[in-house]
Design an enzyme around this catalytic site. Structure first.
Site, PDB file in Angstrom:
ATOM      1  N   HIS A 189       0.810  -1.226   0.000  1.00  0.00           N
ATOM      2  CA  HIS A 189       0.000   0.000   0.000  1.00  0.00           C
ATOM      3  C   HIS A 189       0.841   1.273   0.000  1.00  0.00           C
ATOM      4  CE1 HIS A 189       0.044   1.435   4.333  1.00  0.00           C
ATOM      5  NE2 HIS A 189       0.595   0.245   4.463  1.00  0.00           N
ATOM      6  N   THR A 198      -2.623 -19.732   3.391  1.00  0.00           N
ATOM      7  CA  THR A 198      -3.095 -19.593   2.018  1.00  0.00           C
ATOM      8  C   THR A 198      -2.851 -18.178   1.514  1.00  0.00           C
ATOM      9  OG1 THR A 198      -4.823 -21.245   2.376  1.00  0.00           O
ATOM     10  CG2 THR A 198      -5.118 -19.752   0.507  1.00  0.00           C
ATOM     11  N   CYS A 242       1.616   5.263  12.229  1.00  0.00           N
ATOM     12  CA  CYS A 242       1.618   4.217  13.250  1.00  0.00           C
ATOM     13  C   CYS A 242       1.708   4.779  14.662  1.00  0.00           C
ATOM     14  CB  CYS A 242       2.781   3.255  13.004  1.00  0.00           C
ATOM     15  SG  CYS A 242       2.701   2.500  11.375  1.00  0.00           S
TER      16      CYS A 242
END
Length: 395
Positions: free
Chosen positions: A212, A250, A336
């Protein structure tokens, strides 16, 4: 959030200038991803049938695109993760634990992203000697101090390619040379570098990549893990042994495809984009420093990516400036740590006074930024700072 692509922008729309926090997903990336949500939804690890094989082929194609942007010829060296935070944790924890017999020291620096600093601190609780190097006022590490720290046998060095708050670029080639001289593994958080400047994976042993930050989707990233000579990592969690046993689970085919396409677009357009953003950077810096007194550009002026600027405005609070510009999306530090009231650890590390740290703003420009927006935001910023200073009894 509205992104303006035209030169004549609607002044009632928000302007996004926080490209270090995240980037909008490029429409070309989204277009490539969409079929893998509903039409080609097979599990890429179920290759006993055509649906699974089609998904597996898409994932491997994406892996090759990620490998290409960082100069890797063997795509198996690219491990898909959920993002740069996971990639950094796998690198730091996995390498330190597996190669502990090589040394007990982990070296990082004071302006690293929190995911690196916290991962290193976690290893200190396991008995590792964690050395956090200071940086110069420019934000760049002192190579002599790094070499002194390396004389005590170190297992790992983790230094970011580009800092996420002040945009400075570290001398990765010199750091690499020192790590190899003293036999330490070298990890670099390249989330803010890949797609913005040329990145050569051969200089490091491990490298974190984020989707991103380069106009790809959130929730996907990658870790480069050197194979020649082979580098081993202790996995953080266990499962089906996917991704060379380093990162079980996965794989999300649409997100992998999105990261691959984002890397391919960035590789092809990076040079042109870099030149355009350099023009914007030069204009913005000159405009602000010419029209305002007692304003300071944080970080080295030249050794930086052009899309990241960080200023301190003496006499005003960064939060007050943002409130005065509600139509502009900017930040006062890392996404963050934006809810922490303490001054940025990065600005403190580059010896910025506490009052100036509180008066700082990060301006992030990117692919969809226009020159009209650059002119508008720089002028608006000057207007708001002057107005706040006129109201301030301190100023």
């Amino acid at each position: 959030m509205a992104i303006c692509n035209g030169e004549n922008r609607d002044m009632n729309r928000q302007i996004y200038m926080d490209y270090q926090a995240t980037t909008p997903c490029d429409p070309r990336v989204l277009e490539k991803m969409l079929p893998y949500f509903c039409e080609d939804f097979g599990n890429p690890h179920s290759t006993s049938h055509s649906m699974g094989m089609k998904a597996a082929e898409a994932v491997e194609c994406a892996r090759h695109k990620v490998a290409k942007i960082v100069g890797v010829s063997d795509a198996r060296e690219i491990i898909f993760t959920s993002g740069a935070t996971e990639a950094g944790n796998i690198a730091i924890q996995g390498a330190s634990r597996f190669y502990r017999e090589r040394g007990n020291r982990i070296i990082t620096c004071a302006i690293e992203h929190k995911c690196v600093l916290e991962a290193c601190m976690a290893m200190s609780r396991e008995g590792f000697d964690v050395v956090v190097l200071p940086v110069q006022k420019s934000g760049i590490i002192d190579l002599n101090i790094l070499e002194d720290a390396l004389r005590e046998k170190a297992v790992l060095v983790s230094i970011a390619w580009v800092n996420n708050e002040i945009g400075v670029c570290q001398p990765i080639d010199e750091i690499s040379r020192l790590c190899r001289k003293y036999g330490a593994l070298f990890h670099s958080d390249a989330a803010q570098a890949v797609g913005k400047i040329a990145v050569d994976a051969s200089l490091v042993d491990l490298m974190s990549i984020s989707g991103h930050k380069i106009y790809g989707p959130k929730g996907i990233g990658a870790l480069y893990v050197r194979m020649e000579p082979r580098l081993r990592l202790t996995p953080l969690f266990f499962g089906g042994g996917q991704e060379r046993g380093i990162r079980s689970g996965t794989l999300p085919t649409p997100l992998c495809v999105g990261l691959g396409e984002a890397c391919e677009i960035a590789r092809l357009e990076m040079s042109e984009e870099h030149n355009r953003l350099t023009e914007f950077k030069n204009y913005f810096i000159k405009k602000i420093l010419d029209d305002l007194e007692k304003v300071y550009l944080n970080g080295d002026r030249e050794k930086r990516i052009p899309g990241c600027l960080n200023f301190s405005f003496e006499g005003v609070e960064g939060e007050s400036i943002m409130l005065g510009m509600p139509d502009v999306c900017i930040s006062s530090g890392s996404a963050c740590t934006s809810k922490i009231l303490e001054p940025s650890h990065v600005l403190k590390a580059v010896s910025i006074r506490e009052d100036l740290a509180h008066s700082s703003l990060r301006i992030g420009m990117g692919r969809f930024t226009t020159f009209d927006e650059v002119k508008y935001v720089s002028s608006k910023l000057i207007e708001v700072v002057n107005r706040l200073r006129e109201m301030s009894p301190i100023w």
